[in-house]
Design a protein around this motif. Structure first.
Motif, PDB file in Angstrom:
ATOM      1  N   THR A   1     -40.830  21.395 -17.297  1.00 43.42           N
ATOM      2  CA  THR A   1     -39.575  21.038 -17.953  1.00 43.42           C
ATOM      3  C   THR A   1     -38.825  20.075 -17.049  1.00 43.42           C
TER       4      THR A   1
ATOM      5  N   THR B   1     -32.225  13.096 -19.275  1.00 44.62           N
ATOM      6  CA  THR B   1     -31.380  12.836 -20.433  1.00 44.62           C
ATOM      7  C   THR B   1     -31.922  11.653 -21.220  1.00 44.62           C
TER       8      THR B   1
ATOM      9  N   THR C   1     -35.244   7.908 -29.014  1.00 51.82           N
ATOM     10  CA  THR C   1     -35.380   8.997 -29.973  1.00 51.82           C
ATOM     11  C   THR C   1     -36.668   8.862 -30.778  1.00 51.82           C
TER      12      THR C   1
ATOM     13  N   ARG D   1     -43.951  13.697 -29.108  1.00 53.77           N
ATOM     14  CA  ARG D   1     -43.915  15.105 -29.496  1.00 53.77           C
ATOM     15  C   ARG D   1     -44.966  15.375 -30.577  1.00 53.77           C
TER      16      ARG D   1
ATOM     17  N   SER E   1     -41.221  20.020 -26.357  1.00 48.48           N
ATOM     18  CA  SER E   1     -39.874  20.155 -26.921  1.00 48.48           C
ATOM     19  C   SER E   1     -38.930  19.264 -26.142  1.00 48.48           C
ATOM     20  N   ASN E   2     -37.884  18.837 -26.774  1.00 52.83           N
ATOM     21  CA  ASN E   2     -36.845  18.083 -26.081  1.00 52.83           C
ATOM     22  C   ASN E   2     -35.485  18.622 -26.534  1.00 52.83           C
ATOM     23  N   ARG E   3     -34.735  19.052 -25.529  1.00 51.44           N
ATOM     24  CA  ARG E   3     -33.396  19.571 -25.765  1.00 51.44           C
ATOM     25  C   ARG E   3     -32.417  18.696 -25.001  1.00 51.44           C
ATOM     26  N   ARG E   4     -31.166  18.952 -25.189  1.00 50.37           N
ATOM     27  CA  ARG E   4     -30.143  18.158 -24.514  1.00 50.37           C
ATOM     28  C   ARG E   4     -30.327  18.231 -22.995  1.00 50.37           C
TER      29      ARG E   4
ATOM     30  N   SER F   1     -33.120  17.834 -21.172  1.00 50.21           N
ATOM     31  CA  SER F   1     -34.408  18.259 -20.617  1.00 50.21           C
ATOM     32  C   SER F   1     -35.538  17.979 -21.602  1.00 50.21           C
TER      33      SER F   1
ATOM     34  N   GLU G   1     -39.682  19.221 -22.171  1.00 53.07           N
ATOM     35  CA  GLU G   1     -40.840  20.024 -21.784  1.00 53.07           C
ATOM     36  C   GLU G   1     -42.098  19.238 -22.129  1.00 53.07           C
TER      37      GLU G   1
END
Length: 273
Positions: free
Chosen positions: A167, A171, A187, A194, A201-204, A206, A208
């Motif tokens: 992970t 940003t 994006t 992905r 996964s991509n979160r705010r 970070s 993975e």
């Protein structure tokens, strides 16, 4: 071969003989590198030299339209600010912490004094310069020849090499800077990777990753660059010391840290774009 090399934490420093490393150790201060801190800005005098132990620093160019573009990254295989070996100088680029970590910090005057007494240290500076030049060349070629999807996979692998863990604390703005594109493009490309399995996964803040899938998605530049830099650095692998062993060579740093807890690098924050 010297056992201290396994515990120094920075590959350039690890290559130094003990006597040469001792010239620096007494002046080192352990500092934390806070994410998004600017260590030096393009055109400013170089006031501190950093040898990262953990984390990742990006060298970026500030473009006239306000956009920033990464030209290289450095972790514990290199340093920031060693151009002062050429004499008092201004930084040709901005150095920004992109993955938080720690570093050994020294002033240019103290570094220069050690440099004048150590052929090995001068050799380490030349090694670092060649490794950076190799990155600049590969990044320029990769940008011209390969797709933005392959380039993102390349950058993510480079960050993973230095940051560890699947992970990565990256940003959207950092990814845009690495690729030299706008956020909407990031994006789109993150979505493509992905779908291909390279990003789980991509979160705010970070991402993975799945490293084998990223290696399948990147271009040949990643392996070429990694092999070339590893050949340049030529780190000697040694047997690690037992966990309970301490290093007299770093006694001064550890003692200074006990007397005064490490402070984060204040630095400037990047300009908003």
């Amino acid at each position: 071969m010297m056992e201290h090399r396994a515990r120094v934490g920075n590959r350039l420093l690890a290559a130094l003989p003990t006597a040469d490393l001792d010239l620096l150790v007494r002046h080192f201060r352990m500092v934390s590198l806070e994410r998004d801190s600017v260590l030096v800005r393009s055109g400013d005098p170089i006031g501190r030299i950093y040898f990262p132990l953990t984390g990742l620093i990006a060298f970026v160019m500030d473009m006239p339209n306000g956009q920033t573009v990464a030209t290289a990254v450095v972790g514990n295989e290199g340093a920031v600010g060693v151009l002062t070996a050429l004499g008092p100088t201004r930084s040709p680029m901005t150095a920004v912490v992109r993955v938080a970590g720690t570093a050994l910090q020294i002033s240019p005057a103290q570094f220069q004094a050690a440099l004048e007494r150590s052929d090995a240290l001068r050799g380490a500076v030349q090694t670092h310069t060649r490794a950076l030049m190799a990155q600049f060349q590969h990044v320029a070629a990769c940008n011209a020849l390969h797709s933005v999807t392959a380039r993102l996979a390349n950058w993510l692998l480079q960050v993973h090499d230095r940051a560890g863990g699947n992970t990565l604390p990256l940003t959207q703005d950092t990814l845009a800077e690495l690729l030299g594109v706008r956020r909407p493009t990031v994006t789109h490309i993150v979505g493509k990777l992905r779908d291909a399995g390279g990003i789980r996964s991509n979160r705010r803040g970070s991402i993975e990753i799945d490293r084998p899938q990223l290696e399948a998605a990147t271009c040949e530049c990643y392996q070429l660059m990694r092999s070339r830099i590893d050949r340049i650095v030529q780190t000697v692998e040694t047997k690690p010391l037992p966990p309970e062993a301490d290093l007299p060579v770093f006694a001064n740093v550890h003692e200074a840290r006990r007397r005064s807890p490490a402070r984060g690098v204040a630095g400037q924050r990047p300009r908003q774009h």
